[in-house]
Design a protein around this motif. Sequence first.
Motif, mmCIF file in Angstrom:
data_model
loop_
_atom_site.group_PDB
_atom_site.id
_atom_site.type_symbol
_atom_site.label_atom_id
_atom_site.label_comp_id
_atom_site.label_asym_id
_atom_site.label_seq_id
_atom_site.Cartn_x
_atom_site.Cartn_y
_atom_site.Cartn_z
ATOM 1 N N GLU A 25 -0.644 5.826 51.767
ATOM 2 C CA GLU A 25 0.731 6.086 52.160
ATOM 3 C C GLU A 25 1.267 7.308 51.411
ATOM 4 O O GLU A 25 0.599 7.852 50.545
ATOM 5 C CB GLU A 25 1.620 4.869 51.826
ATOM 6 N N PHE A 27 4.127 8.805 48.869
ATOM 7 C CA PHE A 27 4.980 8.307 47.786
ATOM 8 C C PHE A 27 5.765 9.470 47.171
ATOM 9 O O PHE A 27 5.260 10.597 47.073
ATOM 10 C CB PHE A 27 4.139 7.664 46.673
ATOM 11 N N THR A 28 6.983 9.159 46.746
ATOM 12 C CA THR A 28 7.737 10.121 45.956
ATOM 13 C C THR A 28 7.367 9.927 44.492
ATOM 14 O O THR A 28 6.740 8.921 44.116
ATOM 15 C CB THR A 28 9.251 9.925 46.129
ATOM 16 N N LYS A 30 9.394 9.225 42.041
ATOM 17 C CA LYS A 30 10.090 8.055 41.509
ATOM 18 C C LYS A 30 9.373 6.773 41.891
ATOM 19 O O LYS A 30 9.274 5.833 41.090
ATOM 20 C CB LYS A 30 11.526 8.025 42.012
ATOM 21 N N GLU A 31 8.868 6.701 43.123
ATOM 22 C CA GLU A 31 8.152 5.501 43.559
ATOM 23 C C GLU A 31 6.873 5.315 42.740
ATOM 24 O O GLU A 31 6.550 4.184 42.326
ATOM 25 C CB GLU A 31 7.813 5.603 45.043
ATOM 26 N N LEU A 32 6.168 6.404 42.495
ATOM 27 C CA LEU A 32 4.923 6.308 41.727
ATOM 28 C C LEU A 32 5.198 5.978 40.260
ATOM 29 O O LEU A 32 4.424 5.255 39.628
ATOM 30 C CB LEU A 32 4.130 7.616 41.838
ATOM 31 N N GLU A 33 6.289 6.481 39.735
ATOM 32 C CA GLU A 33 6.641 6.164 38.361
ATOM 33 C C GLU A 33 6.969 4.680 38.211
ATOM 34 O O GLU A 33 6.826 4.114 37.120
ATOM 35 C CB GLU A 33 7.848 7.010 37.925
ATOM 36 N N LYS A 34 7.351 4.051 39.307
ATOM 37 C CA LYS A 34 7.685 2.631 39.273
ATOM 38 C C LYS A 34 6.445 1.751 39.450
ATOM 39 O O LYS A 34 6.283 0.732 38.755
ATOM 40 C CB LYS A 34 8.701 2.315 40.371
ATOM 41 N N ILE A 35 5.565 2.134 40.398
ATOM 42 C CA ILE A 35 4.434 1.254 40.727
ATOM 43 C C ILE A 35 3.164 1.565 39.916
ATOM 44 O O ILE A 35 2.324 0.676 39.701
ATOM 45 C CB ILE A 35 4.108 1.290 42.231
ATOM 46 N N GLN A 68 13.065 15.681 48.773
ATOM 47 C CA GLN A 68 12.050 14.967 47.993
ATOM 48 C C GLN A 68 10.681 15.635 48.160
ATOM 49 O O GLN A 68 10.397 16.278 49.168
ATOM 50 C CB GLN A 68 11.950 13.509 48.469
#
Length: 224
Positions: A25, A27-28, A30-35, A68
């Motif tokens: 998928e 990812f931004t 921020k999303e990768l920093e979270k997951i 983004q």
Amino acid sequence: MSKRKGLSLEEKRDKMVELLQEAAEFFTLKELEKIAPKRKGIVFQSVKEVLQSLVDDGMVSSDKCGVQTVFWCLPSEAVQKKRARVAVLEEEVKSNEAASERLESQLAAMKAARTGRDLEGDNGRDAFLKQLASDEQAVAALTAQVAEQAASDPERLRELATATTTAREAANRWTDNVDTLRRYVSDKFGMDSADFARQFGVPADMEYLEETAAPHDAQADAPG
């Protein structure tokens, strides 16, 4: 309990690629920093650095989507990128090997040329100094003979005096040549006289041979 060892940069890179390929998928950051910390144990602070290194190496794709930036790495795309990367590296290896061969060939040629010059210089120098020593010995021997024959054989005396003069002039010519060579080496390479004498084996006491007064003809001095 021992503290858990952190992941190295390469391990983080591998795990980030795994994460993106498994999800397949977009990812931004921020999303990768979270997951990424939860799924792959990549600490939040290093996610951006790891992503950027992968993008720089062409292993992860990125693009602007509005305001983004999105990142992705599809399995099929990753294979293609790895193949392309391998091809680039192989070309670099071939280029470096060719450059190395050229440099080694040039180095060998330079060494051969230098060896040739050194040998030529050594042979010429040795012959030069041998001739000089030979002329100096001849002068010494003839001078001694002049002294021995002076009182008894005026004709022989004149012959020996002439030969002595010839030998002395030859020796002084060689001495002059050595002095010319010394000045040339000093001007061109900044070598002082002591170093020159040591490097080229020139005797420290070498100097021009002065003309000595010829012994008087015994018969000419005899009372009439």
